[in-house]
Scaffold this motif. Structure first.
Motif, short mmCIF file in Angstrom:
data_model
loop_
_atom_site.label_atom_id
_atom_site.label_comp_id
_atom_site.label_asym_id
_atom_site.label_seq_id
_atom_site.Cartn_x
_atom_site.Cartn_y
_atom_site.Cartn_z
N THR A 148 0.84 -1.20 0.00
CA THR A 148 0.00 0.00 0.00
C THR A 148 0.87 1.24 0.00
N SER A 149 0.55 2.16 -0.86
CA SER A 149 1.33 3.40 -0.94
C SER A 149 1.00 4.32 0.22
N LEU A 150 1.99 5.06 0.65
CA LEU A 150 1.76 6.08 1.66
C LEU A 150 0.97 7.24 1.05
N PRO A 151 0.12 7.88 1.83
CA PRO A 151 -0.64 9.02 1.29
C PRO A 151 0.30 10.18 1.00
N PRO A 152 -0.10 11.08 0.13
CA PRO A 152 0.73 12.25 -0.14
C PRO A 152 0.86 13.11 1.10
N ALA A 153 2.08 13.52 1.43
CA ALA A 153 2.32 14.37 2.59
C ALA A 153 1.91 15.79 2.28
N ASP A 154 1.17 16.36 3.19
CA ASP A 154 0.74 17.75 3.01
C ASP A 154 0.65 18.40 4.37
N SER A 155 1.72 19.05 4.78
CA SER A 155 1.74 19.70 6.09
C SER A 155 1.84 21.21 5.93
N ALA A 156 1.38 21.72 4.79
CA ALA A 156 1.51 23.15 4.53
C ALA A 156 0.16 23.85 4.49
N LYS A 157 -0.79 23.34 5.24
CA LYS A 157 -2.12 23.96 5.24
C LYS A 157 -2.22 24.92 6.42
N ASN A 158 -2.51 26.17 6.13
CA ASN A 158 -2.56 27.18 7.17
C ASN A 158 -3.74 26.94 8.12
N LYS A 174 9.30 0.94 4.09
CA LYS A 174 9.66 1.52 2.80
C LYS A 174 10.95 2.33 2.83
N TYR A 175 11.39 2.73 4.03
CA TYR A 175 12.58 3.58 4.11
C TYR A 175 13.57 3.00 5.10
N SER A 176 14.84 3.29 4.86
CA SER A 176 15.87 2.88 5.81
C SER A 176 15.83 3.82 7.01
N LYS A 177 16.55 3.43 8.07
CA LYS A 177 16.59 4.28 9.26
C LYS A 177 17.19 5.65 8.95
N ASP A 178 18.25 5.68 8.17
CA ASP A 178 18.88 6.96 7.82
C ASP A 178 17.92 7.83 7.01
N GLU A 179 17.14 7.20 6.14
CA GLU A 179 16.19 7.98 5.34
C GLU A 179 15.08 8.56 6.23
N ILE A 180 14.61 7.78 7.19
CA ILE A 180 13.58 8.27 8.11
C ILE A 180 14.13 9.42 8.95
N LEU A 181 15.34 9.25 9.47
CA LEU A 181 15.95 10.31 10.27
C LEU A 181 16.15 11.57 9.44
N ASN A 182 16.56 11.38 8.20
CA ASN A 182 16.78 12.53 7.32
C ASN A 182 15.46 13.26 7.04
N MET A 183 14.40 12.51 6.79
CA MET A 183 13.09 13.14 6.57
C MET A 183 12.64 13.88 7.83
N TYR A 184 12.83 13.27 8.96
CA TYR A 184 12.42 13.89 10.22
C TYR A 184 13.12 15.22 10.43
N LEU A 185 14.43 15.24 10.25
CA LEU A 185 15.19 16.47 10.50
C LEU A 185 14.91 17.55 9.46
N ASN A 186 14.35 17.17 8.32
CA ASN A 186 13.96 18.16 7.32
C ASN A 186 12.50 18.58 7.45
N GLU A 187 11.75 17.86 8.26
CA GLU A 187 10.32 18.13 8.40
C GLU A 187 9.96 18.82 9.70
N ILE A 188 10.68 18.53 10.77
CA ILE A 188 10.28 18.99 12.10
C ILE A 188 10.29 20.51 12.17
N TYR A 189 9.36 21.05 12.99
CA TYR A 189 9.18 22.50 13.08
C TYR A 189 10.04 23.07 14.22
N TYR A 190 10.81 24.13 13.91
CA TYR A 190 11.71 24.76 14.87
C TYR A 190 11.26 26.18 15.25
N GLY A 191 10.05 26.55 14.90
CA GLY A 191 9.55 27.86 15.29
C GLY A 191 9.81 28.95 14.27
#
Length: 687
Positions: free
Chosen positions: A44-54, A162-179
């Motif tokens: 099953t495919s992951l849904p499209p990510a959309d975290s840019a909704k105001n 679907k992703y390696s640990k490094d890929e998950i960590l990389n996505m996390y550090l590029n996605e997380i909100y820092y204010g």
């Protein structure tokens, strides 16, 4: 017979074989079911990510006012090898120590958190892995339901497949909100330190790794102490896991960091201080994640009245436009339901985001006196005609072990005065006499019942407002007086929905209002406070701007100017002063009253003037102004005064004319709809 029964029993070996078969079949069935589930998830495919909704702030009329996201979504994607190893280690140490050892779920961590939370009887420790956090941030709303938890588990498992640990960590550090609109570590590193994420040192990394837990609360721009406390926790975690030594941790903590100047928003914003107030409620009181609030498509339905808000902003701007560095705060609450209708936290949001409405370092001065006078009236130890001599006085208290010698503003003393005159002229000598008559502890107890949460010191100077109280508390307390003694808890968020319209939060239905003050006492005090806006009152100079019944009290210290007052529809606190305790000049100390007057009249422009409702238990009688006794026809200066039933004077004045003249206390008559012609009518009637 006994032998026959024993022979019919199945041997133990047979029962054991059946149990083994049952266990084997159950295991095979469970394994098959698990295999099917895993196969399904993998295909099953992951849904499209959309975290840019105001997420939007909705006012009381259902109109979108502003969004919670920054004017521009700041993000720059970088590979894992372009991120400082210190930042990676700090993040893993504090967020997910077993990241490389689990398959998306830390079972031991979950059990440990459960035990801690059960012990503390609160959710003090979480157990979400980085994979779970990533799934939540990328794909899910903030619904607190079992279905959302199941979706999170499903998506977490899919990410791990679907992703390696490094890929998950990389996505996390590029996605997380820092204010402040910064998503991902590269944007955060550039914003806070002006450098690439690969160049972050240990001290910088341990600061940034702490921000995602609370991007506002742990922001070094907003709360440096909170940021440093969080940094210490992260460094300790890195020491505990053997990533650094204690010496390295101490050196990093003590390192002086050089932060970039925070970027200011350039677009015009409506109600920015109110928006930040709502943000704090949603994140810290209701438990929504800040990243979800920023770009999760939430709709926050609030009590904001944009007509009142614009009136508040215009009133503050009109009085502060030619006063550099002078700050102000205004908050207005509907006393009937607790709705926070308008809030201005400072003179200029772009210059300072500090919300003075909630500042608990400001002395309310004489604006606190009505709470004390209310205690005096309700206790029936004093009435409107109780008198004290306004003259320089040395007061003794604490069993005569201490003394206190207050002064009146400008060293003006009025001689023998009653409570109405004392409130109108803001006489300090009368006020201290009152608190010594009533008792400071009783005043403090009443203040708490009315919504004062700041600590109040039981000393005579409390009568002059020397214990700091926030404007928000003052507006809430005065709303009780306006609402006939009934307390309503202030509310600002009514409902929160997600982008599909599903309700995630709904404010509890208002319970039956708590009667914390006798209605008659609240009404009598209201009548006395109206004198502040009449001839001789400290608010008289702005009375011409207010065309409706209004009660209030001014307050002035060397560093603070206040006017707190109310109509039947709004309870409003206005504060003016300088940050860092700079002394107010004469002109600056007079800015609070016109801000209050302009706001109240414009905010209620479409609302017909209303009188304050008259409760049972109130009587009015004509008294002789000189003696405070019941007036006769021969008294040259008599006035109509209000009392709690049973506390009105019973003796007639004998100083004028030839003797007593029978008279009865008169019932309180309805007040007119217009404050200005009501005042004229009263003066005409008394003449």
């Amino acid at each position: 017979m006994h032998k026959l029964v024993r022979s019919q029993r199945k041997p133990p070996r047979s029962r054991l074989l059946r149990l083994m078969k049952y266990t084997l079949y159950s295991g095979l069935f469970g394994a098959a079911f698990l295999g099917i589930v895993l196969l399904y998830l993998s295909q099953t495919s992951l849904p499209p990510a959309d975290s840019a909704k105001n997420s939007q702030l909705i006012d009381l009329n259902g109109q979108a006012v502003t969004v919670f996201s920054s004017s521009e979504r700041n993000r720059k994607y970088v590979d894992l090898d372009e991120i400082s190893p210190w930042l990676i280690k700090a993040t893993l140490a504090v967020e997910d120590r077993k990241f490389y050892d689990h398959y998306g779920f830390d079972i031991k961590g979950m059990l440990r958190a459960l035990l801690v939370n059960l012990k503390e009887m609160d959710k003090v420790q979480g157990a979400s892995t980085l994979s779970q956090q990533l799934a939540r941030n990328l794909y899910l709303s903030h619904e607190r339901t079992w279905s959302r938890k199941l979706k999170e588990a499903k998506l977490t498992a899919q990410l791990e497949m679907k992703y390696s640990k490094d890929e998950i960590l990389n996505m996390y550090l590029n996605e997380i909100y820092y204010g402040r609109g910064a998503y991902g570590i590269e944007a955060a590193s550039q914003m806070y330190f002006g450098k690439s994420a690969k160049d972050l040192d240990l001290a910088e990394s341990s600061i940034l790794a702490g921000i995602p837990k609370g991007p506002t609360y742990y922001s070094p721009y907003n709360h440096m102490k909170n940021a440093k406390d969080r940094q210490k926790i992260i460094l300790a975690a890195m020491v505990e896991t053997g990533l650094i030594t204690q010496e390295q941790a101490d050196e990093a903590y003590n390192q002086l960091l050089s932060f970039q100047s925070p970027q200011q928003r350039t677009r015009t914003e409506e109600a920015p201080y109110f928006r930040d107030y709502i943000r704090n409620i949603v994140v810290h009181e209701l438990g929504f994640e800040e990243s979800m609030l920023e770009h999760g498509g939430l709709r926050i339905y609030t009590t904001l009245d944009m007509d009142a808000q614009r009136a508040a902003e215009a009133a503050v701007a009109s009085e502060l436009q030619n006063s550099p560095d002078l700050e102000a705060a205004l908050v207005s609450i509907d006393p009937r339901n607790g709705y926070v209708k308008a809030l201005v936290g400072g003179a200029n949001y772009r210059v300072s985001q500090y919300n003075h409405v909630f500042a608990t370092t400001r002395q309310p001065g004489s604006s606190f006196k009505p709470i004390m006078y209310l205690a005096a009236l309700e206790s029936k130890k004093m009435t409107a005609v109780s008198t004290f001599n306004s003259q320089p006085t040395l007061f003794h208290y604490d069993d005569n072990r201490k003394t206190y010698s207050p002064k009146n503003y400008g060293d003006k003393y009025l001689g023998e005065i009653d409570m109405r005159k004392a409130i109108a002229a803001s006489d300090n000598i009368y006020a201290v006499n009152t608190i010594l008559t009533v008792g400071a502890e009783q005043v403090i107890q009443l203040g708490k019942k009315m919504g004062i949460t700041s600590p109040l010191e039981p000393v005579p100077s409390l009568a002059l407002g020397t214990s700091p109280i926030s404007p928000f508390e003052m507006a809430a307390a005065f709303s009780v007086i306006s609402n006939q003694g009934r307390k309503v808890t202030p509310v600002a968020v009514l409902k929160i929905t997600n982008e599909e319209g599903h309700t995630l939060y709904k404010a509890p239905q208002m319970k039956e209002q708590e009667q914390v003050i006798e209605p008659a006492a609240a009404y009598v005090l209201t009548q006395l406070m109206e004198s502040v806006f009449e001839i001789g009152g400290t608010g008289n100079r702005v009375s011409a701007e207010i065309k409706r019944p209004v009660a209030g009290k001014t307050g002035t210290t060397s560093t603070d100017a206040w006017l707190v007052g109310f109509t039947p529809e709004l309870s409003t606190a206005v504060w003016v002063g300088y940050d860092k305790g700079k002394t107010l000049g004469t002109a600056e100390s007079r800015r609070a009253a016109p801000i209050f007057a302009k706001f109240m009249e414009n905010a209620l422009e479409k609302v017909p003037p209303k009188i304050f409702p008259i409760p049972d238990g109130v009587v009015s009688v004509y008294i002789d102004s000189a003696t405070g006794k019941l007036a006769t026809a021969d008294c040259p200066d008599k006035k109509l005064e209000v009392f709690l039933q049973g506390t009105e004077p019973t003796e007639f004045c004998t100083e004028h004319g030839e003797g007593e003249q029978p008279a009865e206390p008169l019932p309180v008559k309805d007040k007119s709809e217009s404050h200005s012609w009501w005042s004229d009518l009263k003066r005409w009637w008394m003449d």
